[in-house]
Design a protein around this motif. Structure first.
Motif, PDB file in Angstrom:
ATOM      1  N   ARG A 139     -23.090  11.932 -47.583  1.00  0.00           N
ATOM      2  CA  ARG A 139     -21.846  12.120 -46.827  1.00  0.00           C
ATOM      3  C   ARG A 139     -21.883  11.397 -45.493  1.00  0.00           C
ATOM      4  NH1 ARG A 139     -23.310  17.314 -48.341  1.00  0.00           N
ATOM      5  NH2 ARG A 139     -23.855  17.835 -46.212  1.00  0.00           N
ATOM      6  N   ALA A 140     -22.971  10.655 -45.249  1.00  0.00           N
ATOM      7  CA  ALA A 140     -23.208  10.132 -43.909  1.00  0.00           C
ATOM      8  C   ALA A 140     -22.102   9.236 -43.412  1.00  0.00           C
ATOM      9  CB  ALA A 140     -24.533   9.367 -43.885  1.00  0.00           C
ATOM     10  N   PHE A 141     -21.630   8.355 -44.287  1.00  0.00           N
ATOM     11  CA  PHE A 141     -20.647   7.383 -43.828  1.00  0.00           C
ATOM     12  C   PHE A 141     -19.416   8.062 -43.273  1.00  0.00           C
ATOM     13  CE2 PHE A 141     -18.189   3.783 -43.328  1.00  0.00           C
ATOM     14  CZ  PHE A 141     -16.967   4.007 -43.886  1.00  0.00           C
ATOM     15  N   MET A 142     -18.938   9.103 -43.968  1.00  0.00           N
ATOM     16  CA  MET A 142     -17.695   9.709 -43.532  1.00  0.00           C
ATOM     17  C   MET A 142     -17.871  10.733 -42.434  1.00  0.00           C
ATOM     18  SD  MET A 142     -15.095   8.375 -44.639  1.00  0.00           S
ATOM     19  CE  MET A 142     -13.992   9.641 -44.083  1.00  0.00           C
TER      20      MET A 142
ATOM     21  N   ALA B 146     -19.444  -0.360 -41.226  1.00  0.00           N
ATOM     22  CA  ALA B 146     -18.981   0.596 -42.232  1.00  0.00           C
ATOM     23  C   ALA B 146     -19.176   0.040 -43.638  1.00  0.00           C
ATOM     24  CB  ALA B 146     -17.509   0.932 -41.990  1.00  0.00           C
ATOM     25  N   VAL B 147     -18.890  -1.247 -43.814  1.00  0.00           N
ATOM     26  CA  VAL B 147     -19.083  -1.876 -45.123  1.00  0.00           C
ATOM     27  C   VAL B 147     -20.548  -1.801 -45.523  1.00  0.00           C
ATOM     28  CG1 VAL B 147     -18.895  -4.024 -46.421  1.00  0.00           C
ATOM     29  CG2 VAL B 147     -17.115  -3.415 -44.773  1.00  0.00           C
ATOM     30  N   ARG B 148     -21.446  -2.103 -44.584  1.00  0.00           N
ATOM     31  CA  ARG B 148     -22.876  -2.072 -44.898  1.00  0.00           C
ATOM     32  C   ARG B 148     -23.332  -0.673 -45.288  1.00  0.00           C
ATOM     33  NH1 ARG B 148     -22.966  -5.326 -39.950  1.00  0.00           N
ATOM     34  NH2 ARG B 148     -23.170  -7.521 -40.553  1.00  0.00           N
ATOM     35  N   GLN B 149     -22.817   0.338 -44.585  1.00  0.00           N
ATOM     36  CA  GLN B 149     -23.240   1.702 -44.880  1.00  0.00           C
ATOM     37  C   GLN B 149     -22.781   2.137 -46.270  1.00  0.00           C
ATOM     38  OE1 GLN B 149     -25.358   3.378 -43.158  1.00  0.00           O
ATOM     39  NE2 GLN B 149     -25.456   1.816 -41.561  1.00  0.00           N
ATOM     40  N   ILE B 150     -21.575   1.783 -46.651  1.00  0.00           N
ATOM     41  CA  ILE B 150     -21.102   2.130 -47.995  1.00  0.00           C
ATOM     42  C   ILE B 150     -21.993   1.482 -49.042  1.00  0.00           C
ATOM     43  CG2 ILE B 150     -19.276   1.647 -49.672  1.00  0.00           C
ATOM     44  CD1 ILE B 150     -17.235   2.330 -47.657  1.00  0.00           C
TER      45      ILE B 150
ATOM     46  N   ALA C 164     -12.115  -2.869 -48.282  1.00  0.00           N
ATOM     47  CA  ALA C 164     -11.253  -2.566 -49.429  1.00  0.00           C
ATOM     48  C   ALA C 164     -11.990  -2.813 -50.741  1.00  0.00           C
ATOM     49  CB  ALA C 164      -9.981  -3.415 -49.369  1.00  0.00           C
ATOM     50  N   ILE C 165     -12.774  -3.884 -50.803  1.00  0.00           N
ATOM     51  CA  ILE C 165     -13.548  -4.167 -52.013  1.00  0.00           C
ATOM     52  C   ILE C 165     -14.615  -3.105 -52.222  1.00  0.00           C
ATOM     53  CG2 ILE C 165     -15.184  -5.774 -53.068  1.00  0.00           C
ATOM     54  CD1 ILE C 165     -13.595  -8.043 -51.775  1.00  0.00           C
ATOM     55  N   SER C 166     -15.300  -2.709 -51.146  1.00  0.00           N
ATOM     56  CA  SER C 166     -16.341  -1.690 -51.276  1.00  0.00           C
ATOM     57  C   SER C 166     -15.769  -0.369 -51.761  1.00  0.00           C
ATOM     58  CB  SER C 166     -17.050  -1.495 -49.925  1.00  0.00           C
ATOM     59  OG  SER C 166     -17.794  -2.643 -49.578  1.00  0.00           O
ATOM     60  N   VAL C 167     -14.631   0.031 -51.220  1.00  0.00           N
ATOM     61  CA  VAL C 167     -14.001   1.273 -51.662  1.00  0.00           C
ATOM     62  C   VAL C 167     -13.486   1.106 -53.088  1.00  0.00           C
ATOM     63  CG1 VAL C 167     -12.136   2.916 -51.206  1.00  0.00           C
ATOM     64  CG2 VAL C 167     -13.460   1.979 -49.308  1.00  0.00           C
ATOM     65  N   GLY C 168     -12.981  -0.092 -53.398  1.00  0.00           N
ATOM     66  CA  GLY C 168     -12.558  -0.360 -54.768  1.00  0.00           C
ATOM     67  C   GLY C 168     -13.710  -0.236 -55.742  1.00  0.00           C
ATOM     68  N   TRP C 169     -14.878  -0.708 -55.342  1.00  0.00           N
ATOM     69  CA  TRP C 169     -16.038  -0.581 -56.217  1.00  0.00           C
ATOM     70  C   TRP C 169     -16.415   0.887 -56.432  1.00  0.00           C
ATOM     71  CZ3 TRP C 169     -18.714  -1.618 -60.083  1.00  0.00           C
ATOM     72  CH2 TRP C 169     -19.971  -1.046 -60.268  1.00  0.00           C
ATOM     73  N   LEU C 170     -16.335   1.691 -55.368  1.00  0.00           N
ATOM     74  CA  LEU C 170     -16.615   3.117 -55.532  1.00  0.00           C
ATOM     75  C   LEU C 170     -15.650   3.740 -56.538  1.00  0.00           C
ATOM     76  CD1 LEU C 170     -17.276   4.207 -51.828  1.00  0.00           C
ATOM     77  CD2 LEU C 170     -18.952   3.610 -53.582  1.00  0.00           C
ATOM     78  N   ALA C 171     -14.369   3.330 -56.459  1.00  0.00           N
ATOM     79  CA  ALA C 171     -13.390   3.816 -57.432  1.00  0.00           C
ATOM     80  C   ALA C 171     -13.742   3.333 -58.832  1.00  0.00           C
ATOM     81  CB  ALA C 171     -11.986   3.351 -57.043  1.00  0.00           C
ATOM     82  N   HIS C 172     -14.109   2.081 -58.955  1.00  0.00           N
ATOM     83  CA  HIS C 172     -14.477   1.473 -60.235  1.00  0.00           C
ATOM     84  C   HIS C 172     -15.650   2.224 -60.859  1.00  0.00           C
ATOM     85  CE1 HIS C 172     -15.628  -2.615 -62.335  1.00  0.00           C
ATOM     86  NE2 HIS C 172     -15.709  -1.591 -63.168  1.00  0.00           N
ATOM     87  N   ASP C 173     -16.708   2.408 -60.093  1.00  0.00           N
ATOM     88  CA  ASP C 173     -17.925   3.009 -60.624  1.00  0.00           C
ATOM     89  C   ASP C 173     -17.755   4.495 -60.920  1.00  0.00           C
ATOM     90  OD1 ASP C 173     -20.636   2.586 -61.415  1.00  0.00           O
ATOM     91  OD2 ASP C 173     -21.301   3.656 -59.636  1.00  0.00           O
ATOM     92  N   SER C 174     -16.770   5.124 -60.294  1.00  0.00           N
ATOM     93  CA  SER C 174     -16.533   6.544 -60.561  1.00  0.00           C
ATOM     94  C   SER C 174     -15.406   6.757 -61.566  1.00  0.00           C
ATOM     95  CB  SER C 174     -16.236   7.298 -59.253  1.00  0.00           C
ATOM     96  OG  SER C 174     -15.126   6.734 -58.583  1.00  0.00           O
ATOM     97  N   GLY C 175     -15.006   5.680 -62.251  1.00  0.00           N
ATOM     98  CA  GLY C 175     -14.057   5.809 -63.344  1.00  0.00           C
ATOM     99  C   GLY C 175     -12.596   5.805 -62.961  1.00  0.00           C
ATOM    100  N   ARG C 176     -12.267   5.505 -61.709  1.00  0.00           N
ATOM    101  CA  ARG C 176     -10.878   5.478 -61.249  1.00  0.00           C
ATOM    102  C   ARG C 176     -10.385   4.028 -61.273  1.00  0.00           C
ATOM    103  NH1 ARG C 176     -13.998   8.991 -58.111  1.00  0.00           N
ATOM    104  NH2 ARG C 176     -13.165  11.106 -57.819  1.00  0.00           N
ATOM    105  N   LEU C 177     -10.150   3.514 -62.460  1.00  0.00           N
ATOM    106  CA  LEU C 177      -9.907   2.084 -62.612  1.00  0.00           C
ATOM    107  C   LEU C 177      -8.590   1.639 -61.991  1.00  0.00           C
ATOM    108  CD1 LEU C 177     -11.284   1.335 -66.186  1.00  0.00           C
ATOM    109  CD2 LEU C 177     -12.492   1.607 -64.012  1.00  0.00           C
ATOM    110  N   ASP C 178      -7.557   2.465 -62.063  1.00  0.00           N
ATOM    111  CA  ASP C 178      -6.281   2.089 -61.440  1.00  0.00           C
ATOM    112  C   ASP C 178      -6.414   2.012 -59.926  1.00  0.00           C
ATOM    113  OD1 ASP C 178      -5.036   1.890 -63.880  1.00  0.00           O
ATOM    114  OD2 ASP C 178      -4.165   3.898 -63.820  1.00  0.00           O
ATOM    115  N   ASP C 179      -7.136   2.969 -59.347  1.00  0.00           N
ATOM    116  CA  ASP C 179      -7.368   2.927 -57.900  1.00  0.00           C
ATOM    117  C   ASP C 179      -8.140   1.669 -57.525  1.00  0.00           C
ATOM    118  OD1 ASP C 179      -6.104   5.338 -57.703  1.00  0.00           O
ATOM    119  OD2 ASP C 179      -7.880   6.510 -57.230  1.00  0.00           O
TER     120      ASP C 179
END
Length: 460
Positions: A120-123, A166-170, A219-234
């Motif tokens: 939870r560190a980043f947030m 922030a990008v590096r931490q994600i 935006a790409i890093s957050v998109g990847w988190l969505a991708h890897d967690s199965g939220r493909l539309d996000d």
């Protein structure tokens, strides 16, 4: 701004000697790997240290620098003592060890042990939130609400650096723990980054360019988190946002990155022609950048699209290009975000192609090689490669070996949270059900079912 008070770090500059900033950054990354640490060091970071913009490194960099120069202290390396440095966000809060702004440190010490707090560190204390608070964007994450009607004003070095950090931490947290526990909490700093971009509409020059690039990379890093967690539309939405930002900012590096991830997502979503087209577009954007490794990765993305279409010749041609580019080695032109891309990832992505083409034994050999070569520090990738290996072995008829590989992945799932990896394992379990009486298979199936139930209970 921080840069207006910076005093050049001449001692650190002398330590670099005749090496270029990029060459020295490569030595830093290598030293980090030697002690099981990960830092996204590049020539820009070295330049900021030497310019005095980074008065005190974060704890990860401190460990690496002291490993590189045994017997030295931070002061010996030209940095300010930790107790002498204060950031606006440091007062009254105690951030965990991997979340420091690389410009400012606090005088407290922390355990180096990984824990749920790190996930939870980043947030909870990410540096971008400090910048947000300083601009009146609202309370820190975890409290209610955030303003987005920010007055337009000039944005300085500290705000831009916060977005970049922030990008590096994600990326760091994702490498260690996977995406599931991070995605929801990472959406807020992304909104903050774009609010910063809008607030700095009158900002000009390199600061404006860095802010746009940083927001797009976030935006790409957050998109990847969505991708890897199965939220493909996000994920698709976030990647499109990054692509639009790259076009507005005329940033070909960001454009190539956005197309690279878009291609990956399209392949996972079964849109194979889109995967090919996006990879080819990324290749065109990346051409002038001088990074052979980036061209190799984009060729692998294209190969994945051809494999999904069942086009073996197209896949083989793209794989050949990937190996040619990869063989040219790393360079200073390689983007910072590509720190994950080495021999293990090359093997794993090629394995995915042969798996899609139904060549299970060849895919299994490559997946096994990826797991053998992977640095254990990249826990998420190690789990992913192991899951791929288990699936390839199961489909190739090696049920006992598949179960053993699956068990090793299950051992990692307490640390790694990735819906994508769980989905691969679930498919492997489905394939193995008819082979339940093979040695080791029943134990794997029972343990997998128990783990899946526990994960479902947590999700509810």
């Amino acid at each position: 701004m921080a840069s207006s008070r910076a005093v050049p770090n001449l001692m650190f500059r002398r330590l670099r000697g005749q090496r270029s900033p990029g060459e020295f950054a490569a030595l830093v990354r290598r030293a980090a790997r030697e002690i099981g640490e990960q830092v996204a060091c590049d020539a820009r970071y070295i330049g900021r240290v030497e310019a005095g913009e980074i008065r005190c490194p974060n704890y990860a960099y401190e460990r690496v620098f002291l490993h590189m120069f045994p017997g030295s202290t931070l002061t010996d390396l030209g940095f300010s003592a930790r107790e002498a440095v204060r950031g606006r966000g440091a007062r009254g809060r105690t951030p965990p060890p991997d979340t420091y702004n690389s410009t400012n440190c606090t005088n407290s010490t922390y355990s180096n042990e990984e824990s749920d707090v790190l996930r939870r560190a980043f947030m909870t204390s990410g540096t971008v939130t400090v910048a947000a608070a300083s601009l009146g964007l609202g309370p820190l994450p975890g409290t209610e609400g955030h303003r987005t009607d920010v007055p337009r004003q000039r944005i300085g070095e500290s705000e831009v650096s916060a977005v970049e950090e922030a990008v590096r931490q994600i990326r760091l947290l994702d490498d260690r723990h996977g995406a599931d526990g991070l995605y929801q909490r990472a959406a807020q700093p992304l909104r903050t980054a774009y609010a910063l971009l809008d607030a700095g509409a009158t900002t000009r020059g390199s600061t404006a360019g860095r802010l746009a690039s940083g927001a797009g990379e976030l935006a790409i890093s957050v998109g990847w988190l969505a991708h890897d967690s199965g939220r493909l539309d996000d994920a698709r939405s976030h990647y499109a946002e990054a692509l639009a930002t790259s076009r507005v900012a005329a940033d070909p590096a960001l454009e190539a990155h956005a197309f690279c991830n878009t291609s990956f997502l399209a392949r996972d979503a079964g849109r194979y022609r889109e995967a090919v087209r996006a990879a080819q577009a990324g290749h065109r954007a990346a051409g002038p950048l001088g990074s052979a490794r980036l061209l190799a990765l984009l060729s692998l993305r294209e190969a994945g699209g051809w494999a999904g279409l069942g086009d073996r010749p197209g896949c083989e041609q793209a794989l050949s290009r990937a190996h040619t580019h990869f063989g040219r080695g790393p360079s200073d032109a390689d983007p910072e975000w590509m720190s994950f891309f080495g021999e293990p990832e090359l093997q794993a992505l090629e394995a995915q192609c042969w798996s899609a083409l139904g060549d299970w034994s060849r895919a299994a050999r490559l997946s096994h090689r990826a797991t053998a070569l992977q640095d254990p520090h990249f826990a998420r990738n190690l789990a992913l490669y192991g899951a791929q290996l288990s699936g390839d072995l199961a489909r190739g008829g090696a049920a006992a070996e598949a179960a053993a590989a699956g068990e090793r992945v299950l051992d990692l799932l307490d640390e790694v949270q990735s819906s994508r990896i769980r989905a691969i394992l679930a498919e492997t379990a489905r394939v193995l059900v008819p082979r339940r009486h093979t040695a080791g298979v029943a134990d794997f199936l029972d343990r997998h079912a128990e783990t899946a139930r526990a994960a479902a209970a947590v999700a509810r």
